[in-house]
Design a protein around this motif. Structure first.
Motif, PDB file in Angstrom:
ATOM      1  N   TYR A   6     -77.655  91.941 -51.596  1.00 40.58           N
ATOM      2  CA  TYR A   6     -76.964  93.184 -51.950  1.00 40.58           C
ATOM      3  C   TYR A   6     -76.964  93.383 -53.464  1.00 40.58           C
ATOM      4  CZ  TYR A   6     -75.224  93.659 -47.183  1.00 40.58           C
ATOM      5  OH  TYR A   6     -75.130  93.823 -45.818  1.00 40.58           O
ATOM      6  N   GLY A   7     -77.919  92.746 -54.136  1.00 43.48           N
ATOM      7  CA  GLY A   7     -78.016  92.852 -55.584  1.00 43.48           C
ATOM      8  C   GLY A   7     -77.858  91.501 -56.248  1.00 43.48           C
ATOM      9  N   SER A   8     -78.331  91.399 -57.486  1.00 45.86           N
ATOM     10  CA  SER A   8     -78.280  90.123 -58.198  1.00 45.86           C
ATOM     11  C   SER A   8     -76.853  89.680 -58.504  1.00 45.86           C
ATOM     12  CB  SER A   8     -79.079  90.225 -59.500  1.00 45.86           C
ATOM     13  OG  SER A   8     -78.562  91.267 -60.318  1.00 45.86           O
ATOM     14  N   ASP A   9     -75.908  90.617 -58.450  1.00 46.83           N
ATOM     15  CA  ASP A   9     -74.512  90.273 -58.728  1.00 46.83           C
ATOM     16  C   ASP A   9     -73.730  89.948 -57.461  1.00 46.83           C
ATOM     17  OD1 ASP A   9     -74.606  92.816 -57.693  1.00 46.83           O
ATOM     18  OD2 ASP A   9     -73.110  93.656 -59.056  1.00 46.83           O
ATOM     19  N   THR A  10     -74.441  89.743 -56.353  1.00 45.91           N
ATOM     20  CA  THR A  10     -73.773  89.416 -55.091  1.00 45.91           C
ATOM     21  C   THR A  10     -73.093  88.053 -55.184  1.00 45.91           C
ATOM     22  OG1 THR A  10     -75.389  90.675 -53.815  1.00 45.91           O
ATOM     23  CG2 THR A  10     -74.097  89.033 -52.620  1.00 45.91           C
ATOM     24  N   PRO A  11     -71.823  87.949 -54.847  1.00 46.66           N
ATOM     25  CA  PRO A  11     -71.118  86.660 -54.925  1.00 46.66           C
ATOM     26  C   PRO A  11     -71.744  85.618 -54.005  1.00 46.66           C
ATOM     27  CG  PRO A  11     -69.558  88.474 -54.713  1.00 46.66           C
ATOM     28  CD  PRO A  11     -70.923  89.046 -54.452  1.00 46.66           C
ATOM     29  N   LYS A  12     -71.782  84.397 -54.475  1.00 43.15           N
ATOM     30  CA  LYS A  12     -72.254  83.267 -53.687  1.00 43.15           C
ATOM     31  C   LYS A  12     -71.056  82.460 -53.214  1.00 43.15           C
ATOM     32  CE  LYS A  12     -76.531  82.996 -56.391  1.00 43.15           C
ATOM     33  NZ  LYS A  12     -76.185  84.159 -57.240  1.00 43.15           N
ATOM     34  N   PRO A  13     -71.237  81.645 -52.159  1.00 37.38           N
ATOM     35  CA  PRO A  13     -70.097  80.930 -51.576  1.00 37.38           C
ATOM     36  C   PRO A  13     -69.254  80.145 -52.565  1.00 37.38           C
ATOM     37  CG  PRO A  13     -72.013  80.734 -50.153  1.00 37.38           C
ATOM     38  CD  PRO A  13     -72.482  81.433 -51.391  1.00 37.38           C
ATOM     39  N   ASN A  14     -69.866  79.568 -53.603  1.00 36.92           N
ATOM     40  CA  ASN A  14     -69.107  78.732 -54.529  1.00 36.92           C
ATOM     41  C   ASN A  14     -68.703  79.457 -55.813  1.00 36.92           C
ATOM     42  OD1 ASN A  14     -69.314  76.445 -52.833  1.00 36.92           O
ATOM     43  ND2 ASN A  14     -71.344  75.986 -53.642  1.00 36.92           N
ATOM     44  N   ASP A  15     -68.925  80.775 -55.868  1.00 34.71           N
ATOM     45  CA  ASP A  15     -68.571  81.528 -57.069  1.00 34.71           C
ATOM     46  C   ASP A  15     -67.053  81.607 -57.263  1.00 34.71           C
ATOM     47  OD1 ASP A  15     -71.075  82.013 -58.026  1.00 34.71           O
ATOM     48  OD2 ASP A  15     -71.279  83.975 -57.085  1.00 34.71           O
ATOM     49  N   LYS A  16     -66.657  81.806 -58.511  1.00 37.90           N
ATOM     50  CA  LYS A  16     -65.232  81.916 -58.835  1.00 37.90           C
ATOM     51  C   LYS A  16     -64.689  83.294 -58.454  1.00 37.90           C
ATOM     52  CE  LYS A  16     -65.510  78.610 -62.648  1.00 37.90           C
ATOM     53  NZ  LYS A  16     -65.298  78.395 -64.104  1.00 37.90           N
ATOM     54  N   LYS A  17     -63.375  83.402 -58.486  1.00 37.22           N
ATOM     55  CA  LYS A  17     -62.722  84.660 -58.107  1.00 37.22           C
ATOM     56  C   LYS A  17     -63.202  85.830 -58.936  1.00 37.22           C
ATOM     57  CE  LYS A  17     -58.308  83.748 -58.426  1.00 37.22           C
ATOM     58  NZ  LYS A  17     -56.856  83.993 -58.290  1.00 37.22           N
ATOM     59  N   ALA A  18     -63.442  85.607 -60.214  1.00 33.46           N
ATOM     60  CA  ALA A  18     -63.822  86.694 -61.113  1.00 33.46           C
ATOM     61  C   ALA A  18     -65.100  87.385 -60.652  1.00 33.46           C
ATOM     62  CB  ALA A  18     -63.997  86.159 -62.529  1.00 33.46           C
ATOM     63  N   VAL A  19     -66.017  86.621 -60.073  1.00 31.15           N
ATOM     64  CA  VAL A  19     -67.281  87.196 -59.595  1.00 31.15           C
ATOM     65  C   VAL A  19     -67.022  88.130 -58.420  1.00 31.15           C
ATOM     66  CG1 VAL A  19     -69.562  86.683 -58.639  1.00 31.15           C
ATOM     67  CG2 VAL A  19     -68.566  85.164 -60.368  1.00 31.15           C
ATOM     68  N   TYR A  20     -66.147  87.705 -57.511  1.00 27.11           N
ATOM     69  CA  TYR A  20     -65.797  88.549 -56.364  1.00 27.11           C
ATOM     70  C   TYR A  20     -65.064  89.805 -56.819  1.00 27.11           C
ATOM     71  CZ  TYR A  20     -67.184  85.142 -52.834  1.00 27.11           C
ATOM     72  OH  TYR A  20     -67.914  84.322 -52.019  1.00 27.11           O
ATOM     73  N   VAL A  21     -64.145  89.635 -57.752  1.00 25.77           N
ATOM     74  CA  VAL A  21     -63.382  90.788 -58.247  1.00 25.77           C
ATOM     75  C   VAL A  21     -64.312  91.812 -58.879  1.00 25.77           C
ATOM     76  CG1 VAL A  21     -61.684  91.544 -59.960  1.00 25.77           C
ATOM     77  CG2 VAL A  21     -61.232  89.518 -58.567  1.00 25.77           C
ATOM     78  N   GLU A  22     -65.229  91.342 -59.722  1.00 22.04           N
ATOM     79  CA  GLU A  22     -66.161  92.254 -60.405  1.00 22.04           C
ATOM     80  C   GLU A  22     -67.011  93.019 -59.391  1.00 22.04           C
ATOM     81  OE1 GLU A  22     -69.747  92.143 -63.761  1.00 22.04           O
ATOM     82  OE2 GLU A  22     -68.708  90.299 -63.183  1.00 22.04           O
ATOM     83  N   LEU A  26     -66.373  93.595 -56.124  1.00 21.24           N
ATOM     84  CA  LEU A  26     -65.551  94.481 -55.301  1.00 21.24           C
ATOM     85  C   LEU A  26     -65.169  95.749 -56.061  1.00 21.24           C
ATOM     86  CD1 LEU A  26     -63.292  91.797 -53.592  1.00 21.24           C
ATOM     87  CD2 LEU A  26     -64.935  93.285 -52.431  1.00 21.24           C
ATOM     88  N   ILE A  27     -64.857  95.602 -57.330  1.00 20.77           N
ATOM     89  CA  ILE A  27     -64.512  96.780 -58.137  1.00 20.77           C
ATOM     90  C   ILE A  27     -65.712  97.715 -58.249  1.00 20.77           C
ATOM     91  CG2 ILE A  27     -63.937  97.541 -60.471  1.00 20.77           C
ATOM     92  CD1 ILE A  27     -62.121  95.101 -60.717  1.00 20.77           C
ATOM     93  N   LYS A  28     -66.924  97.142 -58.422  1.00 24.64           N
ATOM     94  CA  LYS A  28     -68.138  97.961 -58.472  1.00 24.64           C
ATOM     95  C   LYS A  28     -68.340  98.733 -57.172  1.00 24.64           C
ATOM     96  CE  LYS A  28     -70.984  95.416 -61.805  1.00 24.64           C
ATOM     97  NZ  LYS A  28     -72.253  94.661 -61.987  1.00 24.64           N
ATOM     98  N   LEU A  29     -67.893  98.148 -56.070  1.00 24.48           N
ATOM     99  CA  LEU A  29     -68.035  98.784 -54.759  1.00 24.48           C
ATOM    100  C   LEU A  29     -66.924  99.787 -54.494  1.00 24.48           C
ATOM    101  CD1 LEU A  29     -69.017  95.629 -52.650  1.00 24.48           C
ATOM    102  CD2 LEU A  29     -70.538  97.438 -53.465  1.00 24.48           C
ATOM    103  N   GLY A  30     -65.992  99.901 -55.441  1.00 25.08           N
ATOM    104  CA  GLY A  30     -64.893 100.846 -55.275  1.00 25.08           C
ATOM    105  C   GLY A  30     -63.748 100.294 -54.455  1.00 25.08           C
ATOM    106  N   ILE A  31     -63.686  98.973 -54.357  1.00 24.03           N
ATOM    107  CA  ILE A  31     -62.632  98.321 -53.577  1.00 24.03           C
ATOM    108  C   ILE A  31     -61.610  97.714 -54.536  1.00 24.03           C
ATOM    109  CG2 ILE A  31     -62.131  96.509 -51.883  1.00 24.03           C
ATOM    110  CD1 ILE A  31     -65.038  96.811 -50.908  1.00 24.03           C
ATOM    111  N   HIS A  32     -60.337  97.981 -54.288  1.00 22.54           N
ATOM    112  CA  HIS A  32     -59.284  97.456 -55.164  1.00 22.54           C
ATOM    113  C   HIS A  32     -59.248  95.935 -55.080  1.00 22.54           C
ATOM    114  CE1 HIS A  32     -55.511  96.983 -57.260  1.00 22.54           C
ATOM    115  NE2 HIS A  32     -55.036  96.282 -56.236  1.00 22.54           N
ATOM    116  N   ALA A  33     -59.327  95.279 -56.246  1.00 20.94           N
ATOM    117  CA  ALA A  33     -59.257  93.819 -56.297  1.00 20.94           C
ATOM    118  C   ALA A  33     -58.814  93.405 -57.694  1.00 20.94           C
ATOM    119  CB  ALA A  33     -60.620  93.211 -55.972  1.00 20.94           C
ATOM    120  N   ASN A  34     -58.139  92.259 -57.781  1.00 17.17           N
ATOM    121  CA  ASN A  34     -57.744  91.726 -59.083  1.00 17.17           C
ATOM    122  C   ASN A  34     -57.611  90.210 -58.992  1.00 17.17           C
ATOM    123  OD1 ASN A  34     -54.899  91.055 -58.322  1.00 17.17           O
ATOM    124  ND2 ASN A  34     -54.791  93.289 -58.060  1.00 17.17           N
TER     125      ASN A  34
END
Length: 208
Positions: free
Chosen positions: A28-44, A46-54
């Motif tokens: 889904y793109g080079s910025d797609t979170p991987k299983p061991n990624d930190k929370k910040a990667v998921y937050v970034e 999700l926000i790009k996808l227009g989903i509320h996250a912090n």
């Protein structure tokens, strides 16, 4: 995929594009979170996808939110293919023998290996690659036999899946993401293969 493959299919009408389950085919793109990624990667992401996250949210919740989004949104390659009326079929993980192109590559690599000479350059290799593909096209019945051989393997596999005596632990697959494997196997079982007479695809086909 978009710049090379899809333009080549323009004049063929709707096509079935067969892929293995390599991660880059499902990306889904080079910025797609991987299983061991930190929370910040998921937050970034999700926000790009227009989903509320912090960052105050739990990592497991962020991961769940992203997985739920993936369930209802197809990978970009699927979207691009379907926009041109093609469909993509992904083979079950760890079953490369279901992919006819592997046998064609084996034929091509064998020809290139047999023509090896010391001092080969990239330019020479590219020329030999084109020559090997041309030889495969000219080889009487090679592509047809490769395709039929693959169909026979797939039909046998589906038959074994449908055999009531075959238990889950008898199905030969491995891997950590068993849920993903099982989902792909279920989808594969629903495919229809041509009901052609089986032929001996190994006869006179040693190069493949």
């Amino acid at each position: 995929f978009k710049e090379k493959l899809l333009p080549c299919l323009e004049n063929l009408g709707p096509c079935m594009i067969i892929m293995d389950n390599a991660r880059y085919h499902n990306s889904y793109g080079s910025d797609t979170p991987k299983p061991n990624d930190k929370k910040a990667v998921y937050v970034e992401k999700l926000i790009k996808l227009g989903i509320h996250a912090n960052l105050s949210m739990k990592r497991v919740d962020l991961e769940t939110m992203f997985l739920e989004w993936k369930k209802v949104n197809k990978p970009p390659v699927d979207v691009a293919a379907e926009s041109r009326k093609h469909i993509i079929v992904r083979l079950p993980p760890y079953h490369s023998d279901f992919n006819a192109i592997e046998l064609l590559w084996a034929f091509v690599k064998r020809n290139i290996a047999n023509n090896y000479k010391e001092g080969r350059t990239i330019e020479i290799l590219l020329g030999e690659l084109k020559s090997a593909f041309n030889k495969a096209q000219a080889y009487p019945g090679l592509v047809d036999r490769i395709i039929q051989h693959t169909i026979n393997i797939c039909k046998k596999f589906v038959s074994e899946l449908d055999d009531e005596s075959t238990s889950d632990d008898q199905i030969n697959y491995t891997g950590e993401e068993n849920g993903e494997v099982e989902e792909a196997l279920a989808e594969f079982r629903n495919l229809n293969f041509e009901n052609e007479d089986e032929s001996d695809c190994n006869e006179n086909n040693e190069d493949s």
